[in-house]
Design an enzyme around this catalytic site. Structure first.
Site, PDB file in Angstrom:
ATOM      1  N   ASP A 145     158.409  10.093 -39.203  1.00  0.00           N
ATOM      2  CA  ASP A 145     157.697   9.949 -37.933  1.00  0.00           C
ATOM      3  C   ASP A 145     158.069   8.594 -37.343  1.00  0.00           C
ATOM      4  O   ASP A 145     157.874   7.556 -37.990  1.00  0.00           O
ATOM      5  CB  ASP A 145     156.192  10.038 -38.138  1.00  0.00           C
ATOM      6  CG  ASP A 145     155.762  11.395 -38.657  1.00  0.00           C
ATOM      7  OD1 ASP A 145     156.205  12.406 -38.088  1.00  0.00           O
ATOM      8  OD2 ASP A 145     154.990  11.444 -39.633  1.00  0.00           O
TER       9      ASP A 145
ATOM     10  N   SER B 200     153.849   8.810 -43.443  1.00  0.00           N
ATOM     11  CA  SER B 200     154.110   8.658 -44.877  1.00  0.00           C
ATOM     12  C   SER B 200     155.278   7.726 -45.157  1.00  0.00           C
ATOM     13  O   SER B 200     155.262   6.987 -46.150  1.00  0.00           O
ATOM     14  CB  SER B 200     154.367  10.034 -45.510  1.00  0.00           C
ATOM     15  OG  SER B 200     155.511  10.639 -44.927  1.00  0.00           O
TER      16      SER B 200
ATOM     17  N   ASP C 184     160.228  14.372 -43.676  1.00  0.00           N
ATOM     18  CA  ASP C 184     160.674  13.927 -42.365  1.00  0.00           C
ATOM     19  C   ASP C 184     160.212  12.494 -42.117  1.00  0.00           C
ATOM     20  O   ASP C 184     159.473  11.912 -42.911  1.00  0.00           O
ATOM     21  CB  ASP C 184     160.169  14.854 -41.258  1.00  0.00           C
ATOM     22  CG  ASP C 184     158.642  14.863 -41.177  1.00  0.00           C
ATOM     23  OD1 ASP C 184     157.988  14.259 -42.042  1.00  0.00           O
ATOM     24  OD2 ASP C 184     158.097  15.483 -40.247  1.00  0.00           O
TER      25      ASP C 184
ATOM     26  N   ASP D 269     160.795  13.130 -36.090  1.00  0.00           N
ATOM     27  CA  ASP D 269     159.951  13.345 -34.909  1.00  0.00           C
ATOM     28  C   ASP D 269     159.856  12.012 -34.183  1.00  0.00           C
ATOM     29  O   ASP D 269     159.253  11.061 -34.697  1.00  0.00           O
ATOM     30  CB  ASP D 269     158.561  13.837 -35.304  1.00  0.00           C
ATOM     31  CG  ASP D 269     158.587  15.247 -35.872  1.00  0.00           C
ATOM     32  OD1 ASP D 269     159.616  15.925 -35.724  1.00  0.00           O
ATOM     33  OD2 ASP D 269     157.584  15.653 -36.477  1.00  0.00           O
TER      34      ASP D 269
ATOM     35  N   LYS E 254     147.863  12.988 -52.538  1.00  0.00           N
ATOM     36  CA  LYS E 254     148.550  13.899 -51.614  1.00  0.00           C
ATOM     37  C   LYS E 254     149.131  15.091 -52.356  1.00  0.00           C
ATOM     38  O   LYS E 254     149.044  16.235 -51.877  1.00  0.00           O
ATOM     39  CB  LYS E 254     149.653  13.146 -50.865  1.00  0.00           C
ATOM     40  CG  LYS E 254     149.149  12.166 -49.813  1.00  0.00           C
ATOM     41  CD  LYS E 254     150.283  11.488 -49.075  1.00  0.00           C
ATOM     42  CE  LYS E 254     151.094  12.459 -48.260  1.00  0.00           C
ATOM     43  NZ  LYS E 254     152.118  11.800 -47.440  1.00  0.00           N
TER      44      LYS E 254
ATOM     45  N   TYR F 264     145.620  20.597 -47.664  1.00  0.00           N
ATOM     46  CA  TYR F 264     146.419  19.612 -46.933  1.00  0.00           C
ATOM     47  C   TYR F 264     146.952  20.285 -45.671  1.00  0.00           C
ATOM     48  O   TYR F 264     148.017  20.878 -45.675  1.00  0.00           O
ATOM     49  CB  TYR F 264     147.576  19.124 -47.815  1.00  0.00           C
ATOM     50  CG  TYR F 264     148.308  17.905 -47.287  1.00  0.00           C
ATOM     51  CD1 TYR F 264     148.123  16.654 -47.860  1.00  0.00           C
ATOM     52  CD2 TYR F 264     149.209  17.991 -46.230  1.00  0.00           C
ATOM     53  CE1 TYR F 264     148.796  15.532 -47.403  1.00  0.00           C
ATOM     54  CE2 TYR F 264     149.879  16.885 -45.756  1.00  0.00           C
ATOM     55  CZ  TYR F 264     149.678  15.653 -46.354  1.00  0.00           C
ATOM     56  OH  TYR F 264     150.348  14.547 -45.887  1.00  0.00           O
TER      57      TYR F 264
END
Length: 664
Positions: free
Chosen positions: A123, A110, A121, A175, A236, A245
Site C-alpha cells: 500500500d 502491513s 501487496d 495499490d 494476523k 480477517y
C-alpha cells in the site's frame, strides 16, 4: 522513507519507553500500564518457539525479497519526481523551479509496519505539491505507468471512495493512492503526521493521507517495535486462519488488528512477544464492549472534518466494537461489525485465550493456535452465494462488488426471528463443477435432495466463472421452526444488481444466486477431500476441548484442595500449593493487575447492556472532553471472570435443530 523501518523520530519517541532496573517508563496510551515486569527466561523461550512456529506459514520474507521491494519503490519514487517536474514545466514553470518541487512515495499498511508476508501487496501513497491536479495523476501519470516494461495489470479506480491506481510492478502488487498537498514543495524528509497539513485539502486527499498517518502513529505509540511486530504477525496469522480477517465482511481488517496489538503493547510495555500474544487474548476476551479501544486521547483539532464522537454523532453510539484510529480525523475502523460477526470474534477471542493458557503452561505448542477450525461442520444449514461471470476481468470486478455487499445480507438475516447467528466464511471458493458427479459415483446411495441439488448446480455451471461464499446459519433450539428466507435474499440480490446497474458494471452473463443448503448437500459445491479435512478438523477440535476441560476440572479440584488449611510446618504442603498456584496463574492474574479497561466479568455472549448503545454525556464540544470513554485507571476488575472457558465455542454447532427453511 518508504521502507518498513521506523523513522528516527519514532525511535527517539520509543527508545526510552522501556524500563531497565529502576528507570522511569514513559506512559504510552490513555492509561498506565498493567504490568512493567521484565520477561522471564521461560517467556523468552516461548517467544523463540513462536518465531519458529511462524516460519512454515511464509510470514517472513528473505533479505533478497525485501531488497526487491525497496528497488521497486525507489523506481516509483524516481518516476514520481520526474513526472512532477515534467508536468510543472508543461504548465510554464521554469525548469529550475520545477526541479525543486519534489514529490514522494510513502508506504503504509502491513509493509510500513514491517509485518507483511511473502507475496503481499504494498500500500503506497503518491504525494504531490499544489500545482499538480488529481486529473494529472489519473491521466498522465497513469499513462506513464502503463508504458513501464515492469508494469502489468495497471488499472485506475478513480471513482472509488479512496481513488487508487492498482498495478503489478515487477511481480509485486501495488495499490497507489494520491494526495495533493497545499504546499509549494515536497521535501524528501517530509513528515505527514502534522495535522496542519490537512488544512484546505479536499476530502479524497484527506482519506488518502489517513493510511500513512495512522500507520506512523501506531509505530510511534508502541514501546518496543520489534516485539510489536512479532506479536502482530502471530495475531494476523491466527485471525486469517480462524476466518475473522476481513473488514468488508464485518470482521477486523489489518489496521484494526495492528491497533489491538499496539494497545496490548502499551499495557505490557516490557513483555516479550509470546507474552504479548497471551495478554492480547486476556485483554480483549474481557473487554467491556462497546467501550472504545483508544491508543491515545482524541486530538482537540477542529479542521471541520467529521471524527468519531458518540456525543455528537448519534450513529456512532451504536457501533458494537469501536476501535478508533489514532490520527486526526479519528474514525472507527470497525463500523462494519454486525451482531453476528461480533459473536464470532468474541468466540474466537475466548478460544484463543484458552489455547494460549495451555501454551504458556507448556502443555501444547503454538501450532495449536494456528490450526484452522472447521466451519462447515459447525452448522447444519447454510446459504450459498453463487457469483457468475463470463470473463476473468468481469468476474474480478463482480466478485468485488458482491463481497462488499454481503454484510447487508447478514444484516437482513439477523433481523429474521429465530436466527441466532449468520456466520459468513470470508474465504471465496471456486465452484468445483465435477464435484457432484465424482461424489455420487463413490456414493450410490444418493437421495432425492442430492439429485435436486445436482440439477440446481447444472443450471448455474454454464457460466465459465463461478465463485461461492457460504453463510452458516444457527437457529433457536425449538421444534418445527418454519423460517422464510425468501424476502431477505431477494432484497439482497435486487440491491446488488441495482447497484451494479447504477455504476455501469453489470454486464450480460453476470448474475448472483442465493440458495439454502444443508450440510449433507455441500458436496455438490465443495471438493470431497476438503470436506473430509473439515470433518477431521472438527474432531480434533472437539478432542482438544474435551482434554482441556478435563485438565481444568482437575486443576480446579487441586486448587480447592490446596486452599484447605495446611499445617505451616509442612513444607511439602507449601510446595504443592505453590505448584497449583503457578499452574493457575493465567486464570487468576487479573485479580492482581486489573486494568481500567477490562471489566471483571465479560461473558462469552454479549449481555443486554453490551448490546445497547452506551450512555454518553451531551453538550461537550468535539474533542474537548473524554468523559464518554469508560477507561479511567482507577476502575478495577473484581476477578470473578477469571476463567475464560471456551466450552461454548460449539454449543450450537451440533444442535438438533429441526428447522424447515423455505427459500426460493
Amino acid at each position: 522513507m518508504w521502507n518498513s523501518e521506523p523513522t528516527q523520530r519514532q525511535q527517539q519517541q520509543n527508545g526510552n519507553s522501556t524500563s531497565g532496573s529502576g528507570q522511569t517508563t514513559k506512559q504510552l496510551g490513555i492509561t498506565s500500564a498493567i504490568s512493567l515486569a521484565e520477561p522471564r527466561a521461560e517467556d523468552l523461550q516461548r517467544t523463540e518457539e513462536l518465531s519458529k512456529s511462524l516460519e512454515p506459514y511464509n510470514v517472513f520474507e528473505t533479505q533478497e525479497e525485501l531488497n526487491h521491494r525497496m528497488e521497486i519503490l525507489a523506481k516509483l519514487n524516481t518516476l514520481v519526481k520526474q513526472w512532477v517536474k515534467d508536468i510543472s514545466v508543461s504548465k510554464n514553470m521554469p525548469e529550475a523551479a520545477a526541479e525543486k518541487l519534489g514529490g514522494k512515495i510513502y508506504t503504509f499498511g502491513s509493509y510500513r509496519l514491517g509485518v507483511h508476508h511473502k507475496g503481499a501487496d504494498i500500500d503506497a501513497l503518491c504525494v504531490a505539491p499544489r500545482n499538480i491536479e488529481r486529473s494529472d495523476y489519473f491521466q498522465s501519470f497513469f499513462e506513464i505507468l502503463k508504458k513501464q516494461p515492469e508494469v502489468t495489470e495497471c488499472r485506475s479506480v478513480e471513482e472509488a471512495f479512496v481513488p487508487v491506481i492498482k498495478m503489478n510492478f515487477d511481480g509485486v502488487e501495488i495499490d497507489l493512492l494520491f494526495a495533493r498537498l497545499s504546499l509549494k514543495e515536497i521535501p524528501d524528509d517530509f513528515d505527514l503526521r502534522d495535522d496542519n497539513l490537512l488544512k484546505n485539502l479536499d476530502p479524497r486527499s484527506v482519506r488518502s493521507l489517513n493510511g500513512c498517518r495512522v500507520t506512523d502513529e501506531i509505530l510511534a505509540l508502541v514501546p518496543n517495535i520489534e516485539n510489536f511486530r512479532l506479536a502482530l504477525r502471530a495475531i494476523k496469522l491466527w485471525a486469517k486462519r480462524h476466518g475473522i480477517y476481513s473488514n468488508s465482511l464485518g470482521y477486523f481488517g489489518g489496521v484494526t488488528w495492528a491497533m489491538l496489538v499496539a494497545r496490548t503493547c502499551q499495557l505490557y510495555p516490557n513483555a516479550a512477544a509470546a507474552t504479548l500474544v497471551h495478554k492480547f487474548f486476556l485483554v480483549f476476551s474481557r473487554w467491556k464492549w462497546p467501550n472504545p479501544v483508544l491508543l491515545k486521547h482524541l486530538d482537540n483539532v477542529n479542521l471541520r472534518f467529521q471524527v468519531w464522537d458518540p456525543r455528537v454523532n448519534a450513529s456512532d453510539r451504536y457501533h458494537l466494537m469501536p476501535i478508533i484510529t489514532p490520527a486526526y480525523p479519528q474514525q472507527n475502523s470497525t463500523f462494519n461489525v454486525s451482531e453476528s460477526t461480533k459473536k464470532v470474534i468474541l468466540t474466537e477471542f475466548n478460544r484463543g485465550m484458552s489455547i494460549t493458557d495451555e501454551i504458556m503452561l507448556g502443555r501444547v505448542g503454538w501450532d495449536r493456535l494456528f490450526e484452522a477450525p472447521s466451519f462447515f461442520y459447525r452448522y447444519r444449514h447454510f446459504i450459498v452465494l453463487l457469483v457468475n461471470s463470463q470473463t476473468a476481468d468481469d468476474h474480478l470486478e463482480w466478485c468485488g462488488l458482491v463481497e462488499s455487499k454481503v454484510r447487508l445480507l447478514i444484516g437482513n438475516l439477523e433481523r429474521i426471528p429465530h436466527i441466532v447467528l449468520a456466520h459468513v466464511n470470508p474465504k471465496c471458493f471456486e465452484l468445483k463443477k465435477g464435484a457432484a458427479t465424482a461424489n455420487n459415483s463413490q456414493n450410490n446411495s444418493g437421495n432425492e435432495d442430492d439429485l435436486k441439488q445436482q440439477s440446481a448446480q447444472a443450471a448455474v455451471t454454464t457460466a465459465p466463472y463461478c465463485s461461492l461464499w457460504f453463510i452458516g446459519l444457527e437457529f433457536e433450539r425449538s421444534e418445527n421452526l418454519n423460517i422464510d428466507l425468501t424476502e431477505s435474499i431477494q432484497n439482497f440480490t435486487e440491491h446488488v444488481n441495482m447497484h451494479g446497474v447504477n455504476i455501469k458494471m453489470l454486464k450480460e452473463g453476470m448474475s448472483i444466486v442465493a440458495r439454502h443448503v444443508k450440510r449433507k448437500q455441500l458436496s455438490v459445491y465443495l471438493d470431497a477431500d476438503f470436506l473430509k479435512r473439515e470433518r477431521k478438523s472438527m474432531e480434533n477440535h472437539n478432542n482438544f476441548n474435551n482434554s482441556m476441560m478435563a485438565k481444568r476440572k482437575r486443576l480446579s479440584s487441586e486448587l480447592a484442595q490446596s486452599q484447605e488449611q495446611v499445617p505451616p510446618t509442612n513444607p511439602r504442603g507449601r510446595d504443592s500449593g505453590n505448584k497449583v498456584q503457578r499452574l493457575s496463574e493465567s486464570l487468576t492474574e487479573e485479580n492482581s493487575n486489573a486494568s481500567s479497561e477490562m471489566g471483571g466479568v465479560t461473558p462469552t455472549t454479549p449481555t443486554a447492556a453490551q448490546m445497547s448503545a452506551p450512555n454518553f454525556k451531551a453538550g461537550a464540544k468535539n474533542g474537548s472532553d473524554n468523559n464518554c470513554m469508560d477507561t479511567t485507571p482507577e476502575q478495577a476488575a473484581n476477578g470473578s471472570g477469571s476463567n475464560s472457558s471456551s466450552n461454548n465455542n460449539n454449543n450450537n454447532s451440533n444442535s438438533a435443530t429441526t428447522a424447515e427453511v423455505a427459500c426460493s
